[in-house]
Write a protein that holds these residues in place. Structure first.
Motif: not given
Length: 213
Positions: A6, A134, A137, A139, A142
């Motif tokens: 992130t 990245n 997002g 998550t 991800a």
């Protein structure tokens, strides 16, 4: 390393990083003298820097957490995954795995030469994982997509080595890759996956060296 999922990433640097990694792979593939063993590792370090700055390198190579337990779990997992992959490839798909030409004629000195190459393999996989996670997002979904895609790419990069045996690179090579990545994530450091990767490959190489003498 997880902070980079992130963290602020230079999106314009993404295509440059991908080109660098591909160039490093080609340099290794064509065995360009002197630089080829270090090519992917160099490309990986540069990619981390242009994507995340100094923090990219610092976080990726941070001090491992839960190193001992993660190391042994990862190493065991790699052999289990590879074993299952061999069963699927040979018994269910009827495909005979090809030998690794790098292993042929391997010497104890040659083992040391594999270290920068294995570091490069870890870097190319982790950099791809970081980019994908990245961009999507950071998550859990991800991350899952990042692990799957980076693992498959790792396997496909081995296609020329194993005579384009898709079953082998997907179910054996890529499968054994998964515990390396998971170990790096659990310990929050690339070092752990690298240590496991070196041990995993060296065990196979040493067995071949001994059997040929």
């Amino acid at each position: 390393m997880k902070q980079l999922f992130t963290a602020k990433m230079s999106k314009p640097a993404v295509p440059i990083a991908l080109i660098l990694l591909f160039a490093g792979f080609l340099t290794l593939s064509f065995s360009i003298p002197f630089i080829s063993p270090f090519a992917i590792a160099i490309a990986g370090f540069i990619s981390l820097y242009i994507l995340f700055g100094k923090t990219g390198i610092t976080y990726t190579f941070s001090k491992p957490k839960k190193l001992v337990s993660t190391y042994f779990l990862g190493l065991l997992g790699a052999f289990i995954f590879a074993g299952v992959g061999i069963f699927i490839t040979t018994m269910l798909l009827g495909s005979s795995p090809n030998s690794n030409p790098v292993a042929e004629g391997m010497t104890l000195f040659g083992l040391l030469r594999t270290i920068p190459m294995l570091l490069g393999e870890e870097l190319i996989t982790i950099v791809l994982l970081l980019i994908i996670t990245n961009l999507l997002g950071g998550t859990r979904k991800a991350l899952a997509i990042g692990i799957i895609v980076s693992t498959l790419i790792f396997g496909f990069l081995h296609l020329p080595t194993y005579d384009w045996n898709f079953a082998q690179v997907i179910f054996i090579i890529a499968a054994a890759r998964i515990p390396f990545t998971l170990a790096s994530l659990r310990s929050d450091s690339l070092y752990t996956g690298l240590f496991i990767h070196i041990t995993y490959d060296w065990i196979g190489f040493i067995i071949l060296i001994i059997s040929h003498h």
